[in-house]
Scaffold this active site. Structure first.
Site, short mmCIF file in Angstrom:
data_model
loop_
_atom_site.label_atom_id
_atom_site.label_comp_id
_atom_site.label_asym_id
_atom_site.label_seq_id
_atom_site.Cartn_x
_atom_site.Cartn_y
_atom_site.Cartn_z
CE LYS A 101 -0.27 1.06 4.85
NZ LYS A 101 0.32 2.39 4.89
CE LYS A 104 -0.52 -5.39 13.05
NZ LYS A 104 0.74 -5.84 13.64
CG ASP A 141 0.27 5.92 6.00
OD1 ASP A 141 0.70 5.17 5.12
OD2 ASP A 141 0.75 6.00 7.14
CG HIS A 167 -3.78 -0.30 7.97
ND1 HIS A 167 -3.38 -1.29 7.12
CD2 HIS A 167 -2.66 0.40 8.28
CE1 HIS A 167 -2.07 -1.19 6.90
NE2 HIS A 167 -1.63 -0.17 7.60
CE LYS A 172 2.87 8.64 10.87
NZ LYS A 172 3.22 7.26 11.20
#
Length: 487
Positions: free
Chosen positions: A148, A182, A235, A240, A338
């Protein structure tokens, strides 16, 4: 492996390959070819691989395993636009096929910036290394792995798909979303469909809303060249978080085959829409200099390589709704950022309050809503929050938690996500890899949000590094009478 000298390769991919070999999951004749713009000999590249393995592998370093891997390690120097380099690559693969007995089975891992996808795919086609059929006439296969982001909007994702499909058969294309590798993400399916306890309440009648959070406690590090202009929404949310939403909200598949899983996920993504009022249903921000983790950290605009007028968001929060019978009226809140207080990824289903509480107000002071929380990282597990009586003579109810942790419940440790995904590529097993239809459906959800943010005159709202994000992000939920849970 293209881009083999990058951080992803050194920290994740090369150690994952060694760990697979150490666990006996790679054939003895496995070969690894690195391709990069370095004037290295194969011996030098082998030293780089060994250092990456020693520093980052999960399993102990064993010399016998390393010596077996070493026999199949090769390096091809050159630029992606160099025909000579790709001729050298083709010759190296033929030599490996002969020496290692790999039989022409090749997987090409594009660990390169998205802007380099086109030239790499063109070169693979031009030099006869791509494959338009899942298997060639001699039974050999040729596969491609793409990291990605898959484009930066819907139009670019569709153009990338045209490029990929011109070079490789759809069954030979593996789009890596490492979150899908995961263990806890896959356990979400087992948790829902193997337990009669939860599936009956997995709907609008019992669930008030859903929060999906991916928080990072770090800044952009040395990724300014990649991150600026991409931002938190592209991102993380586009891939995700929307994949986590799809796994949370999907209907039960008839089986766990790749086709069935993808079909159910795609239905959910196609039924998902952003808030009608994007001013009230989205929030964005940039972290600012502040004390975090015991040190004074830079703000985003002060990071090396970031323009002082950058409008790239490092905090993104959006509300989406799913237009189907199961989830009508249940908002899904997605956030990522972040420089938050801690690193955590979780899916939290917040249940509706009990319709009647036969207690006085003083009995239930501080009692919150029941919540079912699936922790993806770092402490993989499932937590259930519920009300219980405090041991005392009087009636007093407080929140307590029932906690299941992978680390203490199983003797086996969870494999690293890239181990599982690389092995699935080699086996040709596709359930954990999103197809282009899912990618395009996700862009259709996010594109209106990005277009709206692009139209705003004001820059992203600032938030102190080490905090839980922007005021506008908190107000987004407060307007709905809700609040973010603190992981």
């Amino acid at each position: 492996m293209f881009g083999v000298t990058g951080d992803l390769s050194r920290k994740k991919l090369l150690p994952a390959i060694y760990d697979l070999a150490n666990r006996g999951l790679l054939p003895p004749g496995f070969g690894l070819v690195g391709f990069a713009r370095r004037d290295w000999r194969a011996e030098h590249f082998a030293e780089v691989v060994q250092q990456a393995v020693r520093e980052n592998a999960r399993t102990p370093f064993r010399d016998d395993v390393w010596q077996q891997l070493l026999e199949g390690i090769r390096f091809v120097p050159g630029d992606l636009d160099s025909d000579e380099a790709f001729e050298n690559l083709a010759a190296t693969l033929r030599e490996l096929d002969e020496a290692q007995g790999t039989g022409g089975n090749h997987a090409f891992y594009l660990s390169v910036p998205p802007k380099a996808f086109d030239i790499t795919l063109d070169q693979l086609s031009r030099h006869g290394l791509a494959g338009k059929t899942p298997e060639g006439p001699d039974g050999a296969w040729s596969r491609v792995v793409i990291e990605k982001p898959f484009g930066h909007d819907l139009a670019s994702a569709q153009e990338l798909q045209r490029k990929v499909s011109a070079a490789f058969d759809p069954q030979s294309v593996f789009r890596i979303d490492h979150y899908l590798g995961k263990e806890t993400v896959q356990n979400m399916l087992a948790f829902r469909f193997a337990n009669q306890l939860f599936e009956p309440i997995w709907n609008r009648s019992y669930i008030d809303h859903v929060q999906i959070t991916m928080a990072e406690d770090i800044g952009i590090g040395g990724r300014a060249g990649y991150y600026d202009g991409i931002g938190a929404a592209r991102d993380v949310i586009q891939n995700h978080l929307l994949q986590l939403l799809a796994l949370t909200a999907m209907e039960e598949p008839t089986s766990f085959s790749a086709d069935q899983l993808r079909a159910e996920k795609l239905k959910v993504l196609q039924a998902t829409r952003p808030a009608a009022d994007l001013a009230r249903g989205t929030a964005r921000g940039q972290y600012q200099a502040a004390w975090a983790g015991g040190e004074l950290v830079k703000g985003y605009l002060e990071e090396d390589g970031i323009p002082s007028d950058s409008r790239t968001e490092t905090y993104a929060a959006i509300r989406v709704d799913i237009d189907n019978r199961r989830w009508a009226g249940v908002p899904f809140y997605l956030r990522t950022a972040k420089r938050m207080p801690r690193r955590v990824t979780e899916v939290a289903l917040i249940l509706k309050p009990a319709p009647h509480l036969p207690f006085t107000n003083s009995d239930v002071t501080g009692l919150g809503s029941n919540a079912l929380v699936m922790r993806i990282q770092p402490d993989e597990g499932v937590m259930l929050r519920l009300g219980a009586k405090v041991p005392a003579t009087q009636m007093e109810i407080r929140d307590v938690t029932m906690d299941f942790a992978y680390g203490t419940s199983f003797a086996e440790s969870s494999p690293e996500a890239y181990e599982r995904l690389i092995l699935d590529v080699l086996l040709g097993d596709p359930p954990l890899f999103p197809q282009h239809e899912e990618v395009e459906a996700a862009w259709r959800i996010l594109d209106p949000v990005l277009d709206y943010w692009q139209s705003l005159a004001e820059p992203p709202e600032g938030y102190p590094a080490g905090s839980w994000g922007t005021r506008s992000g908190r107000e987004m939920l407060a307007r709905d009478g809700r609040s973010w849970r603190r992981p």
